[in-house]
Design an enzyme around this catalytic site. Structure first.
Site, PDB file in Angstrom:
ATOM      1  N   GLU A   1      19.758  61.845  71.584  1.00 59.81           N
ATOM      2  CA  GLU A   1      20.926  62.556  72.111  1.00 59.81           C
ATOM      3  C   GLU A   1      21.182  62.334  73.597  1.00 59.81           C
ATOM      4  O   GLU A   1      21.028  63.250  74.415  1.00 59.81           O
ATOM      5  CB  GLU A   1      20.806  64.059  71.813  1.00 59.81           C
ATOM      6  CG  GLU A   1      20.713  64.364  70.326  1.00 59.81           C
ATOM      7  CD  GLU A   1      20.835  65.858  70.005  1.00 59.81           C
ATOM      8  OE1 GLU A   1      20.797  66.678  70.936  1.00 59.81           O
ATOM      9  OE2 GLU A   1      20.973  66.188  68.817  1.00 59.81           O
TER      10      GLU A   1
ATOM     11  N   GLU B   1      18.822  64.401  62.348  1.00 61.73           N
ATOM     12  CA  GLU B   1      18.628  65.857  62.486  1.00 61.73           C
ATOM     13  C   GLU B   1      19.757  66.589  61.791  1.00 61.73           C
ATOM     14  O   GLU B   1      20.920  66.207  61.927  1.00 61.73           O
ATOM     15  CB  GLU B   1      18.630  66.303  63.960  1.00 61.73           C
ATOM     16  CG  GLU B   1      17.377  65.982  64.712  1.00 61.73           C
ATOM     17  CD  GLU B   1      17.421  66.471  66.169  1.00 61.73           C
ATOM     18  OE1 GLU B   1      18.056  67.513  66.439  1.00 61.73           O
ATOM     19  OE2 GLU B   1      16.824  65.784  67.004  1.00 61.73           O
TER      20      GLU B   1
HETATM   21  C1  FCB Z   1      19.080  69.019  68.964  1.00 63.91           C
HETATM   22  C2  FCB Z   1      17.773  68.544  69.562  1.00 63.91           C
HETATM   23  C3  FCB Z   1      16.542  69.116  68.913  1.00 63.91           C
HETATM   24  C4  FCB Z   1      16.723  70.576  68.564  1.00 63.91           C
HETATM   25  C5  FCB Z   1      18.002  70.790  67.817  1.00 63.91           C
HETATM   26  C6  FCB Z   1      18.228  72.214  67.389  1.00 63.91           C
HETATM   27  O1  FCB Z   1      20.110  68.890  69.874  1.00 63.91           O
HETATM   28  O2  FCB Z   1      17.703  67.145  69.488  1.00 63.91           O
HETATM   29  O3  FCB Z   1      15.456  68.888  69.758  1.00 63.91           O
HETATM   30  O4  FCB Z   1      16.628  71.347  69.692  1.00 63.91           O
HETATM   31  O5  FCB Z   1      19.087  70.372  68.591  1.00 63.91           O
END
Ligand code: FCB
Length: 453
Positions: A166, A356
């Site tokens: 990110e 994620e």
């Molecule tokens: C993302 C992050 C991860 C976690 C999630 C909820 O932005 O990459 O580390 O904090 O959010």
């Protein structure tokens, strides 16, 4: 007709990050990271929490790997802490730091779980921050050296790598809004940091190709938000274009096509916040496409024309009446399939992985021996259905990593927000499956054919 199950070999995983789970912040020669430092700034983190102990995964990793085996995970996404290997970011390797990751990787492989290693999940060595951190282009070269050390030491066993997690968050929340480490509030510094992060990505891909273990692949994890105008009005339509440019295209285009979007370059130049792009940068970005794109998806952006952000002239807004998670993030599963199909259509049909996806809910308020996190199950199920719909429409989606394997240090929210399918009692470090863990175990066992009711 929609597919009923996921393709054979689909990579079912769960994810964590070093700073969020490891703890042992000062052990075995580990250096200080910007999150170790930032978390001590009064008021920076909810409850004054720090990553000092976190889930104590540094000592409990064997049990955690057992937990993953019980879940039936096919893959585990985790990150390495740069400060464990190089306490000040460069120079002499700290052998004990590397030993930790070697032990973990070997245990994962012995459990039949593929390690997916993220090189940078936000915990920059503080010593490099003292030299300008991500606003200093040299950091990209130091990053590539650190990355090469990991490729050389673990490349024979780790076959899936993620360069940076990110870059938008690291760049803009860390340097623009100052709510993440290193806590800087300067939009120009944020744009510059985003550029250096992308150069670091390209340089590490280049280093990987040089070491190049034949079977390996390397990608990046971008936080992506499908952007929709908040209203039908023309100005919100324009706001959506800019938000999309700022948050999505600014990263997608250099990573996948090797150049920045010209409308955003013009906008940043007009506002005097354009990054310093050096002669080599274009070639570096264009010459190092990744093997896959990692997509982190949690919620969409509803764009609104607004002067609150004087650079962009727009703002993201959460609609008042929508369903939300404990983070206040809108629940909008459809956003995931919109995103995936758009990536296929507009960005050359790349191989994708959802690196994620998950949700925080106020689990602690629930009673009984097991957290009955039915809202989390509903969230995950709805998103997996959208992933399946995207696959049915031809999207090359090869994996799904649930965030998170266990409750952990949620950055500026400290331990107050819980994303895990495994509950962590921070007083005793006991791990207990929530209902969502049993549910996910069933999903994996059926290769996604059984998503439950
Ligand atoms: C993302 C992050 C991860 C976690 C999630 C909820 O932005 O990459 O580390 O904090 O959010």
């Amino acid at each position: 007709m929609a597919e009923k199950s996921f393709p054979d070999g689909f990579l079912w995983g769960a994810a964590t990050a070093a700073c969020q789970v490891e703890g042992a912040a000062r052990e075995d020669g580990k250096g200080e990271s910007i999150w170790d430092r930032f978390s001590r700034v009064p008021g920076a983190i909810v409850g004054g929490d720090t990553p000092e102990v976190a889930c104590d995964h540094y000592h409990r990793w064997r049990d955690d790997v057992e937990n993953m085996r019980d879940l039936g995970l096919k893959a585990y996404r985790f990150s390495a802490a740069w400060t464990r290997l190089f306490p000040t970011g460069r120079g002499r390797l700290n052998r004990r730091g590397l030993d930790f990751y070697q032990g973990l990787v070997d245990a994962l492989l012995a459990a039949g779980i593929s390690p997916v290693l993220t090189l940078y999940h936000w915990d920059l060595p503080q010593a490099l921050q003292d030299h300008g951190g991500w606003t200093n282009r040299d950091t990209a070269s130091w990053f590539a050296e650190y990355a090469a050390c990991l490729f050389n030491s673990l490349g024979d066993r780790v076959h899936t790598w993620i360069t940076i997690n990110e870059p938008w968050v690291a760049g803009f929340l860390g340097h623009g809004e100052g709510v993440h480490a290193p806590g800087i509030r300067d939009f120009a510094a944020a744009v510059q940091a985003s550029h250096v992060l992308l150069v670091a990505h390209a340089k590490s891909v280049e280093a990987y190709r040089q070491v190049s273990p034949d079977k390996g692949r390397i990608g990046i994890a971008l936080d992506m938000h499908p952007v929709y105008p908040l209203s039908d009005g023309e100005s919100d339509g324009e706001a959506a274009r800019i938000e999309d440019g700022h948050h999505n295209r600014w990263f997608l285009q250099p990573v996948l096509s090797g150049s920045y979007p010209s409308d955003m370059l013009e906008l940043y130049a007009a506002r005097h916040v354009a990054p310093r792009i050096e002669q080599d940068d274009a070639g570096l970005l264009a010459g190092n496409p990744p093997d896959f794109l990692g997509v982190n998806y949690y919620f969409p952006t509803r764009a609104l024309a607004s002067r609150a952000n004087p650079v962009l002239g727009c703002q993201a807004r959460v609609p008042r009446d929508c369903e939300k998670t404990a983070m206040g993030w809108e629940v909008y599963p459809r956003g995931l399939s919109d995103l995936l199909t758009r990536l296929k259509r507009d960005w050359g049909d790349p191989v994708l992985m959802i690196t994620e996806n998950g949700a925080a809910y106020d689990d602690e308020r629930m009673e009984g021996p097991q957290v009955a996190d039915l809202d989390r199950i509903a969230y995950l199920r709805a998103h997996l259905r959208e992933a399946l719909a995207a696959i049915a429409s031809g999207v090359r989606l090869e994996g799904y990593f649930l965030w998170s394997l266990m409750d952990n240090f949620e950055w500026a929210c400290g331990y107050a927000k819980r994303f895990g399918i495994t509950h962590v009692d921070y007083r005793t470090q006991a791990r207990t499956w929530k209902k969502s863990a049993s549910w996910y175990q069933g999903v994996i066992a059926s290769n996604g054919a059984d998503l439950g009711e």
